[in-house]
Design an enzyme around this catalytic site. Sequence first.
Site, short mmCIF file in Angstrom:
data_model
loop_
_atom_site.label_atom_id
_atom_site.label_comp_id
_atom_site.label_asym_id
_atom_site.label_seq_id
_atom_site.Cartn_x
_atom_site.Cartn_y
_atom_site.Cartn_z
N ASP A 1 -11.88 -10.44 1.08
CA ASP A 1 -12.81 -10.49 1.99
C ASP A 1 -13.81 -9.59 1.91
OD1 ASP A 1 -10.79 -8.71 2.25
OD2 ASP A 1 -10.67 -8.90 4.46
N GLU B 1 -11.10 3.23 -2.98
CA GLU B 1 -10.74 1.99 -2.60
C GLU B 1 -11.05 1.06 -3.71
OE1 GLU B 1 -10.87 -1.49 0.92
OE2 GLU B 1 -12.26 0.15 0.77
#
Length: 526
Positions: A301, A485
């Site tokens: 996403d 991340e």
Amino acid sequence: MHVRSAMKSSPWRRIVMLAAILTLPASISAQTSPAEIYGDLFRAVQTQRLFPDGKTFVDAVPRRAPEAIMADFRSSRPQDKEALRSFVLANFAVPGVNDRNAGTLRRHIRTLWPTLVRQPEAVAPGSSALPMEAPYVVPGGRFREIYYWDSYFTMLGLAVDGQQPLIESMLTDFTAAIERYGHIPNGMRSYYLGRSQPPFFALMLGLSKQGDPAVDARRLAALRREYDYWMTGASCVDAGGACARVVKMPDGTLLNRYWDDVPQPRDESYAEDVATAAEDRTRPAQALYRHLRAGAESGWDFSSRWLADPRRLSSIRTADIVPVDLNSLMLIVEETIARRCGEARDGACADRFTRLARQRRGALDRYFWVAREGRYADWDRTARKPTPVLSAATLYPLFAGAASPAQAKAVGATVRSRLLAVGGLRTTTLRTGQQWDTPNGWAPLQWIAIAGLERSGEAALAREIARRWLGTVTAAYVETGRMLEKYDVEERKPGGGGEYPTQDGFGWTNGVTSAIMEKYPELAPE
């Protein structure tokens, strides 16, 4: 008094400083000041105010011999403040800037695990948190709860870093979630209950080392119930369409897509979704919300994989795409159930899932393999053909063991020519500003590629991806002292894009990095 207290609170720093002093050449003694040792470099750092506090640099610890640092400084002569900062951070552990990375990268990751562990607590009335039964590991940063697919890649690191009890306790939590909700939510919050994430529970079970037959039986029952969740739409799909997470392909085969049961803006991104819907007046807002939520279920996403127009998020159509990664994982689920049912001497179950796996394996060839381009693609169920987007998802059939040697070789050639960047595997070839597009690279996709290529006979390329990715993680770690991340694999720096700033912590990066260093110890940075 303050100096002695600080030294007592940081034994590793004391050791590093002592080692640095002991290795100084005769021309540099412990009494020589930084201004004398570093001369022109010292003056450049201080006069350009590289750090707000002038004491910062003079307290820095050199990472190698000062003579070598100064020789490089004189030969390279950084031309601006940014170049000077990069030089300093590469050569010194600077207090409060990049000094958290004392010791090796592997040791740093092992010290991070306890900081990411959370204990189960009673849920306060009105809280969005879902109850947990056992200790678990969170990704870090804004992600304060356990997430589904993140956890598999986190577990890879836990498995090689001596944290097996955490793997078992997280499996306890996920098993309980399936029993309670029928599936593992995207994350353990009430606003995630309408969707799941890529189904890695079957692979998580393979990391378990417990030997209790009753626990095995409970987990197998949970795995079968999760499979039923993904296949629920089979009872309502019409002759050429789709229902919930099930799509009927042109030949009648049932495959899967991403979906969300709630056609509303995401709670956690409400304003963003409302704004995106306002940009597209060609379809009902609820339809667009469903596609956005399905994109969140995918874990990607967002990405050009789901966009009709790569420049516009409002063109998202995730539920119209039959994804190659999801159906590769569903093949793993079917084969895992078949094997575990066989071990439990449930012949009917074993036969049924062996048949289902055979059907899906055939469908992966018929619908996702694009021979002329040497890649696996997603399937556009509206256009009834593969999508044009090349992404790292092309490696999932190799990871699932569904590619022939010839297909694996062709995918390897495509990856090497189009997806391999200086810092690891690109997510796609399109630069859109979405976080699951180039130039970003993500830890889970590196591992899928490495494991899939090695399994399929492309070991050299697998190792090369590992080498390049490890170089990127190490460079960012040296620069920032953090595990991130996502990363920019074009420039070997922190990644960007998406709806929120890049997070640090970071569960799946820690896990994959540890797993890579365990697999290729010769690549581990010193």
